[in-house]
Motif scaffolding. Sequence first.
Motif, PDB file in Angstrom:
ATOM      1  N   UNK A 100       0.838  -1.193   0.000  1.00  0.00           N
ATOM      2  CA  UNK A 100       0.000   0.000   0.000  1.00  0.00           C
ATOM      3  C   UNK A 100       0.873   1.243   0.000  1.00  0.00           C
ATOM      4  N   UNK A 101       0.328   2.322  -0.555  1.00  0.00           N
ATOM      5  CA  UNK A 101       1.015   3.606  -0.525  1.00  0.00           C
ATOM      6  C   UNK A 101      -0.022   4.719  -0.553  1.00  0.00           C
ATOM      7  N   UNK A 102       0.216   5.747   0.245  1.00  0.00           N
ATOM      8  CA  UNK A 102      -0.559   6.990   0.208  1.00  0.00           C
ATOM      9  C   UNK A 102       0.413   8.123  -0.095  1.00  0.00           C
ATOM     10  N   UNK A 103       0.057   8.951  -1.071  1.00  0.00           N
ATOM     11  CA  UNK A 103       0.862  10.124  -1.403  1.00  0.00           C
ATOM     12  C   UNK A 103      -0.049  11.336  -1.393  1.00  0.00           C
ATOM     13  N   UNK A 104       0.389  12.398  -0.714  1.00  0.00           N
ATOM     14  CA  UNK A 104      -0.428  13.603  -0.581  1.00  0.00           C
ATOM     15  C   UNK A 104       0.415  14.843  -0.836  1.00  0.00           C
ATOM     16  N   UNK A 105      -0.047  15.649  -1.783  1.00  0.00           N
ATOM     17  CA  UNK A 105       0.598  16.943  -2.054  1.00  0.00           C
ATOM     18  C   UNK A 105      -0.370  18.044  -1.668  1.00  0.00           C
ATOM     19  N   UNK A 106       0.120  19.027  -0.894  1.00  0.00           N
ATOM     20  CA  UNK A 106      -0.724  20.118  -0.419  1.00  0.00           C
ATOM     21  C   UNK A 106      -0.020  21.457  -0.656  1.00  0.00           C
ATOM     22  N   UNK A 107      -0.755  22.412  -1.199  1.00  0.00           N
ATOM     23  CA  UNK A 107      -0.230  23.765  -1.394  1.00  0.00           C
ATOM     24  C   UNK A 107      -1.186  24.735  -0.715  1.00  0.00           C
ATOM     25  N   UNK A 108      -0.649  25.598   0.136  1.00  0.00           N
ATOM     26  CA  UNK A 108      -1.504  26.549   0.825  1.00  0.00           C
ATOM     27  C   UNK A 108      -0.828  27.891   1.041  1.00  0.00           C
ATOM     28  N   UNK A 109      -1.627  28.954   1.042  1.00  0.00           N
ATOM     29  CA  UNK A 109      -1.109  30.304   1.271  1.00  0.00           C
ATOM     30  C   UNK A 109      -2.151  31.147   2.012  1.00  0.00           C
ATOM     31  N   UNK A 110      -1.652  32.115   2.780  1.00  0.00           N
ATOM     32  CA  UNK A 110      -2.521  33.126   3.367  1.00  0.00           C
ATOM     33  C   UNK A 110      -3.039  34.039   2.266  1.00  0.00           C
ATOM     34  N   UNK A 111      -4.268  34.492   2.384  1.00  0.00           N
ATOM     35  CA  UNK A 111      -4.894  35.343   1.369  1.00  0.00           C
ATOM     36  C   UNK A 111      -4.805  36.798   1.806  1.00  0.00           C
ATOM     37  N   UNK A 145       2.105  24.057   7.822  1.00  0.00           N
ATOM     38  CA  UNK A 145       1.249  23.302   6.907  1.00  0.00           C
ATOM     39  C   UNK A 145       2.100  22.339   6.090  1.00  0.00           C
ATOM     40  N   UNK A 146       1.853  21.019   6.182  1.00  0.00           N
ATOM     41  CA  UNK A 146       2.659  20.063   5.406  1.00  0.00           C
ATOM     42  C   UNK A 146       2.413  20.211   3.914  1.00  0.00           C
ATOM     43  N   UNK A 147       3.469  19.992   3.122  1.00  0.00           N
ATOM     44  CA  UNK A 147       3.351  20.074   1.668  1.00  0.00           C
ATOM     45  C   UNK A 147       3.304  18.696   1.022  1.00  0.00           C
ATOM     46  N   UNK A 148       4.242  17.828   1.391  1.00  0.00           N
ATOM     47  CA  UNK A 148       4.265  16.467   0.856  1.00  0.00           C
ATOM     48  C   UNK A 148       4.307  15.491   2.022  1.00  0.00           C
ATOM     49  N   UNK A 149       3.376  14.571   2.036  1.00  0.00           N
ATOM     50  CA  UNK A 149       3.388  13.490   3.012  1.00  0.00           C
ATOM     51  C   UNK A 149       3.160  12.177   2.282  1.00  0.00           C
ATOM     52  N   UNK A 150       3.701  11.118   2.838  1.00  0.00           N
ATOM     53  CA  UNK A 150       3.515   9.809   2.221  1.00  0.00           C
ATOM     54  C   UNK A 150       3.704   8.719   3.263  1.00  0.00           C
ATOM     55  N   UNK A 151       2.885   7.703   3.179  1.00  0.00           N
ATOM     56  CA  UNK A 151       3.045   6.511   4.007  1.00  0.00           C
ATOM     57  C   UNK A 151       2.858   5.291   3.119  1.00  0.00           C
ATOM     58  N   UNK A 163       7.433  12.970   5.741  1.00  0.00           N
ATOM     59  CA  UNK A 163       6.870  14.318   5.652  1.00  0.00           C
ATOM     60  C   UNK A 163       8.018  15.262   5.337  1.00  0.00           C
ATOM     61  N   UNK A 164       7.795  16.185   4.419  1.00  0.00           N
ATOM     62  CA  UNK A 164       8.906  17.052   3.999  1.00  0.00           C
ATOM     63  C   UNK A 164       9.064  18.231   4.955  1.00  0.00           C
ATOM     64  N   UNK A 175      11.254  31.960   7.363  1.00  0.00           N
ATOM     65  CA  UNK A 175      12.603  32.200   7.873  1.00  0.00           C
ATOM     66  C   UNK A 175      13.042  31.104   8.846  1.00  0.00           C
ATOM     67  N   UNK A 176      12.084  30.337   9.360  1.00  0.00           N
ATOM     68  CA  UNK A 176      12.371  29.191  10.224  1.00  0.00           C
ATOM     69  C   UNK A 176      11.686  27.975   9.609  1.00  0.00           C
ATOM     70  N   UNK A 177      12.424  26.871   9.555  1.00  0.00           N
ATOM     71  CA  UNK A 177      11.915  25.678   8.881  1.00  0.00           C
ATOM     72  C   UNK A 177      11.687  24.544   9.863  1.00  0.00           C
ATOM     73  N   UNK A 178      10.504  23.950   9.784  1.00  0.00           N
ATOM     74  CA  UNK A 178      10.226  22.717  10.516  1.00  0.00           C
ATOM     75  C   UNK A 178      10.782  21.559   9.695  1.00  0.00           C
ATOM     76  N   UNK A 179      11.598  20.741  10.306  1.00  0.00           N
ATOM     77  CA  UNK A 179      12.351  19.724   9.569  1.00  0.00           C
ATOM     78  C   UNK A 179      11.502  18.487   9.282  1.00  0.00           C
ATOM     79  N   UNK A 180      11.648  17.980   8.058  1.00  0.00           N
ATOM     80  CA  UNK A 180      10.960  16.763   7.660  1.00  0.00           C
ATOM     81  C   UNK A 180      11.699  15.521   8.137  1.00  0.00           C
ATOM     82  N   UNK A 181      11.106  14.363   7.860  1.00  0.00           N
ATOM     83  CA  UNK A 181      11.739  13.118   8.292  1.00  0.00           C
ATOM     84  C   UNK A 181      11.237  11.941   7.460  1.00  0.00           C
TER      85      UNK A 181
END
Length: 753
Positions: free
Chosen positions: A621-632, A644-650, A670-671, A680-686
């Motif tokens: 099995x595989x799940x792949x999710x791409x998400x794009x989001x921005x403040x309006x 907000x996560x951009x790419x996740x997969x399990x 998760x990226x 300016x600060x990045x949450x690290x993926x794994x």
Amino acid sequence: MKPRTTSLNFILLLFINGNLFAQTSIFKGQIVENNGSSPIIGANVFLLNTDKVSTTDELGNFRFTDLAPATYKVIVTYLGFENYEQEIAVSENKEIKIVLKVAPINLLEVTVNSGKLITQSQSITGIDKLLRPINSAQDLLQLVPGLFIAQHAGGGKAEQILLRGFDSDHGTDFNISVDGMPVNMVSHAHGQGYADFHFVIPETINKLKVYKGPYTARFGDFSTSGTGEFSTKNSLEQNEVKAEIGMFQNFRVLGMFKLLDKKHLLTKGKENAYIAGEYVFSNSYFNQKQKFHRFNIFGKYTAMLNDRNYFSFSASTFFADWNASGQVPQRAIDAGLIDRFGSIDPTEGGTTARTNVNATLTTTTKNNFVFKNQLFYVRYYFNLFSNFTFFLNDSIRGDEIEQTDNRNIFGYSGTVQKDFNIKNSVLHATIGVGSRNDLTNISLKHAEKRVTLDTIVSGKVYQQNTNAYVDLTFDINKHFSINTGTRVDFFQFNFKENRYDSLSGNKLKFRASPKLSFFYTVNDKLQFFLKSGIGFHSNDARSVVINKVNNVLPKAYGAEIGTEFKLFNRVLVNAAFWSLYLESELVYIGDEGTVETNTPTKRFGVDLSVRYQIIKNLFADVDFNYNYGRLVGVPKGENFIPLAPRITSTGGITYKHDKGFNASIRYRYIDSRPANETNSVTAKGYFLLDLVAAYKIKNFEFGVNAENLLNTKWNQAQFDTESRLPGEANPVSELHFTPGTPFYLKGTFAYRF
């Protein structure tokens, strides 16, 4: 106004006269599980070589009308059970009972969804529940395709939820229920929508339905990115005792026992009752011993009182207390003040408890209306000590805060369902009403080493949500279905500050949420869908009253287009392109006990789920999710949605067998993603790799569970936080995080009898 009135009268006429379009030739029946005492809801019933299909209702009933007297081949399918095939002679009125037997998963027999259930994919989640190893309540949440969780204040606290480009905090934008009882807490001391799932014993869960997006009229508050609807088992096939022992002084014991084996209370042989209990202890992998304790007890009784009434009653209680290490700043590790598993404030931690009582009566009338009435009560307590900023505000005593939530919840939900045959089409109609009432004593206090120094906010919250909805699915023919509905919610927010009348008040708010979806089923291997709807999440009562925010119930406008199909009979695929516009994000300010409304946001993305039966007992099995989001409405470069996560997969490979050897190796990815609006600060993926293996022999099972096989250094919850350490002249804003689990090994022993 006249056309709308005419339409409403037509719907009411259908509900009043159930036999308006009925024909004299009727074939109906009930489908139940092994022992005949638990109805199967959502089974598909086909009449071969016709365009007739029916789906079982809340009592496992199905019904066909307008049939010519003849012999029909009846086929019944339901995931996790053997297919039923039988030739049955139908005269003017024919009624039967069908008992399905549990069977291993076979993707050859899986068909794509009918239009009546608009879950993300009932087949996908059903397969995952039967195949994936479940060791904790957190594993249950991660059955939702694309959902990630993160812990950041000890094992007794609700997880942070990330799904479809949302950092939903602890549940602000993801609705969770168990047996129809809400898990999310409104106006909670630690954040809006707080959803602590730890009161659930994972072995008691029977199935999960996932509804991504705000497309289902049945769900209201917090159902923006989606909803997870869990249901517990109605009966046990066997008694079970289990013991688990792992690294870092972790252990767990479980017992599940049948209470009415060959005994009866109200009926003869149509009752089930069982009790389950667990105890968990962990010191975890932090330098500060967590001393985590959790007790869970759950009991459930179900009875088919007669052919038309099914009763369910459950009660549970849960208690947990723990120490926590909290989030740590990267600079403290770089300077050698602490290591990754150290803490700045070692007095963090908390206590929580929840008791639930839940009763449901489902009744079918002679003219095939299905009435469902549910009452529930929740007694809840929460006390948490946290320190996010260390010595930012108080350079002498520190910034530790104590959050307390002590509440009672009373709730009711009722539905009436009816299927109407209109020539060659079928209308599935549901009308529902409900009420939830929260009475809460809530406070936020400044503390030092768990000793209260002063009170920031303290008062009583009374919050009521009364709702009603209409949900209509029109199966025009065997190919085309339309689902439409509208939900209305009425809220009362009342907050009484214990010290200041000027901070007290009352506010009323109304929200209507229409839905519209289309389904085109080419055949049992290919379906297309187009979904749309408006949802919302509510704001915290303290913010509504004290801050007098205007957007109390921000709307979420969602739409998606997608398909579910089978390839080569052994591959099941679900794919969707979605978009969502949210009028306002909610940002919880822990030190002030309020929730701020942020700017509007827009998101879109792609979800892809694939399930593949390689050979009889081997699955991938595989799940792949791409998400794009921005403040309006925010300048470019300053419009990132924090966390907000951009790419996740399990995904993974599973070998599943009823006896002998079983194993599953799985990954999570998760990226890296922005931790603030400017990136300016990045949450690290794994990337993590886990392994579960077990061996079954007779009534015994021996297993091993290895988490983080590669011993990766990874971060769970991550935030861009401004803080000040002891001795620092000026505060610093940087990444604060909770370190993730290092390599972890656990052994399991189970005995079933």
